[in-house]
Motif scaffolding. Structure first.
Motif, mmCIF file in Angstrom:
data_model
loop_
_atom_site.group_PDB
_atom_site.id
_atom_site.type_symbol
_atom_site.label_atom_id
_atom_site.label_comp_id
_atom_site.label_asym_id
_atom_site.label_seq_id
_atom_site.Cartn_x
_atom_site.Cartn_y
_atom_site.Cartn_z
ATOM 1 N N UNK B 16 0.819 -1.175 0.104
ATOM 2 C CA UNK B 16 0.036 -0.212 0.021
ATOM 3 C C UNK B 16 0.943 1.212 0.090
ATOM 4 N N UNK B 17 1.989 1.264 0.708
ATOM 5 C CA UNK B 17 3.097 2.271 0.628
ATOM 6 C C UNK B 17 3.450 2.694 -0.812
ATOM 7 N N UNK B 18 3.662 1.578 -1.422
ATOM 8 C CA UNK B 18 4.135 1.740 -2.759
ATOM 9 C C UNK B 18 3.107 2.173 -3.877
ATOM 10 N N UNK B 19 1.898 1.807 -3.861
ATOM 11 C CA UNK B 19 0.914 2.408 -4.319
ATOM 12 C C UNK B 19 0.640 3.705 -4.051
ATOM 13 N N UNK B 20 0.454 4.106 -2.772
ATOM 14 C CA UNK B 20 0.066 5.512 -2.399
ATOM 15 C C UNK B 20 1.278 6.544 -2.892
ATOM 16 N N UNK B 21 2.467 5.934 -2.905
ATOM 17 C CA UNK B 21 3.499 6.843 -3.319
ATOM 18 C C UNK B 21 3.689 7.124 -4.763
ATOM 19 N N UNK B 22 3.386 6.143 -5.463
ATOM 20 C CA UNK B 22 3.248 6.228 -6.867
ATOM 21 C C UNK B 22 2.097 6.736 -7.354
ATOM 22 N N UNK B 23 1.043 6.737 -6.776
ATOM 23 C CA UNK B 23 -0.197 7.563 -7.161
ATOM 24 C C UNK B 23 0.074 9.152 -6.972
ATOM 25 N N UNK B 24 0.906 9.466 -5.850
ATOM 26 C CA UNK B 24 1.357 10.814 -5.831
ATOM 27 C C UNK B 24 2.327 11.369 -6.779
ATOM 28 N N UNK B 25 2.407 10.704 -7.883
ATOM 29 C CA UNK B 25 3.528 10.858 -8.692
ATOM 30 C C UNK B 25 4.877 10.701 -8.556
ATOM 31 N N UNK B 26 5.214 9.900 -7.631
ATOM 32 C CA UNK B 26 6.817 9.602 -7.170
ATOM 33 C C UNK B 26 7.124 8.264 -7.348
ATOM 34 N N UNK B 27 7.066 7.744 -8.365
ATOM 35 C CA UNK B 27 7.598 6.311 -8.649
ATOM 36 C C UNK B 27 8.969 6.148 -8.483
ATOM 37 N N UNK B 28 9.786 7.286 -8.771
ATOM 38 C CA UNK B 28 11.166 7.324 -8.301
ATOM 39 C C UNK B 28 11.652 6.664 -6.942
ATOM 40 N N UNK B 29 10.583 6.890 -5.985
ATOM 41 C CA UNK B 29 10.738 6.868 -4.699
ATOM 42 C C UNK B 29 10.127 5.470 -4.196
ATOM 43 N N UNK B 30 9.432 4.765 -5.298
ATOM 44 C CA UNK B 30 9.186 3.568 -4.981
ATOM 45 C C UNK B 30 9.056 2.520 -6.033
ATOM 46 N N UNK B 31 10.574 2.477 -6.617
ATOM 47 C CA UNK B 31 10.659 1.619 -8.002
ATOM 48 C C UNK B 31 10.634 0.279 -7.522
ATOM 49 N N UNK B 32 10.803 -0.337 -8.789
ATOM 50 C CA UNK B 32 10.867 -1.895 -8.656
ATOM 51 C C UNK B 32 11.999 -2.345 -8.010
ATOM 52 N N UNK B 33 13.241 -1.734 -8.017
ATOM 53 C CA UNK B 33 14.267 -2.036 -7.137
ATOM 54 C C UNK B 33 13.990 -2.154 -5.552
#
Lengths: 240, 239
Positions: B16-33
């Protein structure tokens, strides 16, 4: 021969006298602080004393454990004290050795002199043993020189020590874990303190590993402290 | 069962943290790595506590492997995955804010975290306590929880980019030196220390496992932290 008899490696006794005389000669113009002179003297005593005393007798005629103690003293500890004893002017007179060459050279010296065939051959013949000890002393001087010369930054020194610590630890571990005698020479020597050849070898590995752990962790601790001091100073200057 | 539940909860919170952060437009902070690190870290928990459990009951080397995985490697990977802003999204704001005001936040002060980590290491290797944990399941669970918490606290500091490199290297060195003392005790002793494990060879190998794992994790961290500072100095000296 009794275990407490003296055995001599005359070359190193002579070399110690020459090194001490050279130090006194150079110290006439470039007077060292008492602690430097003391450090150099300690280095000389550790080399000359361990190779010309009952320690040598037990190392060559009885126990591997004592031989490894001797090697640790002349290869790890004495070279550091010798180099720390040099004044800045004396250090400038010595050639610069890059860490990237010093570290592999030290490791080759460390492992090659402890290879079973080499070690046994050196123990059975007098002059190869002296060559082995000379290689260990030179290897130790080579290893510590990039650090003592002050040409490595604290991070580089930490990396250098870390790699050195890990890379040199395998020999001690092999001696601790081996259940058969690696150095056949010690299978036939008279025993001391009731130690079997294998137990003697295991204890030798423990001594080697323990000594290296202590020396390296102290050196790493020093450079960590220096790194913290440098960061503290940088932070203070950026605030002022 | 408890292990599965904790891992499932952790995975849920991370997802849920990854999804929330990605939805806020910051996929760079929640990448696949980050996802890969988290998956590896969380997978190590059941691997060490369940898959290795039977072997660990019979063999001290495997028991030590279990401890270093759950107390060091797994926490390192989990903190690597969640560090930075992503950590703030792990818990709902309603839970996070009151939690930040409790004295618990002091646990991530360097001296306290290190003291807890070192005390945990020392206390759980006292033979009487080690043996008691083997014979009492709940105490054994508690022991493993202590390893995980102490590891998470230490790695939270070690991987905190806001802290000075020197401080983090010093903490890593202190941790390595402390564990080296224990490794040496295990390797250098000529009699078995733990009644449940009579094999001296297993005990010595346990010391090697501990040392090797710490060289791998703390050594890698020190290398990564120090590497950028080594090169500029070299150029200065050469010039």
């Amino acid at each position: 021969m009794s275990a407490t008899s003296f055995t001599f490696e005359w070359f190193f006794l002579g070399a110690a006298v020459v090194a001490a005389a050279a130090y006194v000669w150079f110290a006439r113009e470039d007077r060292p602080e008492p602690w430097r002179a003391g450090s150099f003297a300690l280095g000389i005593v550790l080399i000359a004393g361990s190779l010309n005393s009952p320690l040598e007798t037990i190392a060559v005629k009885r126990l591997l454990l004592i031989h490894l103690l001797q090697n640790a003293l002349i290869a790890d500890i004495a070279p550091l004290f010798l180099l720390l004893g040099l004044t800045p002017r004396m250090r400038r007179a010595l050639p610069h050795v890059r860490a990237r060459y010093a570290l592999p050279a030290w490791l080759v010296a460390w492992y090659a002199t402890h290879a079973a065939n080499v070690y046994d051959y050196a123990l059975r013949n007098s002059w190869p043993l002296q060559v082995e000890h000379a290689v260990l002393i030179l290897g130790g001087l080579l290893f510590w020189w990039p650090l003592v010369s002050g040409r490595l930054s604290s991070p580089a020194a930490l990396a250098y020590l870390g790699v050195g610590f890990v890379a040199s630890s395998f020999l001690g571990l092999a001696l601790i874990f081996s259940t058969r005698v690696i150095y056949s020479y010690y299978e036939h020597t008279p025993r001391l303190w009731g130690l079997s050849p294998v137990r003697d070898q295991n204890l030798g590995g423990i001594l080697m590993n323990g000594e290296q752990t202590l020396v390296f962790l102290c050196a790493i601790g020093f450079y960590v402290w220096r790194l913290l001091s440098e960061e503290g100073a940088a932070e203070a200057s950026s605030q002022s | 069962m408890a292990v599965h539940a904790v891992c499932a909860l952790g995975a849920l919170l991370f997802a849920q943290a990854v999804v929330r952060l990605r939805r806020r437009g910051r996929p760079d902070l929640a990448g696949w790595g980050r996802v890969a690190f988290f998956a590896a870290g969380i997978a190590l928990v059941p691997i060490s506590l369940l898959a290795l459990d039977e072997r660990a009951d019979e063999n001290l080397t495997w028991h030590m492997t279990q401890h270093v995985l759950v107390g060091d490697l797994s926490p390192a990977l989990l903190v690597l995955a969640t560090r930075g802003p992503l950590a703030l999204f792990l818990l709902p704001p309603g839970v996070l804010k009151p939690l930040a005001r409790t004295p618990l936040r002091r646990l991530v002060r360097p001296k306290i975290a290190y003291a807890l980590w070192a005390a945990n290491l020392a206390v759980w290797h006292v033979p009487a306590l080690y043996d008691a944990a083997l014979h009492h399941e709940r105490l054994h669970y508690f022991e493993h929880a202590c390893w995980a918490v102490a590891g998470l606290l230490a790695w939270t500091l070690l991987l905190d980019d806001r802290r000075a490199v020197g401080l983090r290297v010093a903490l890593a060195a202190a941790m390595f030196a402390s564990s080296q003392v224990l490794s040496d005790v295990l390797m250098f002793t000529f009699h078995p220390l733990y009644p449940a494990y009579p094999s001296l060879r297993q005990q010595q190998l346990a010391g090697v496992v501990m040392m090797a794992e710490q060289v791998l994790t703390l050594g890698t961290l020190a290398f990564v932290l120090l590497r950028p500072r080594i090169r500029p100095f070299r150029r200065t000296v050469t010039a």
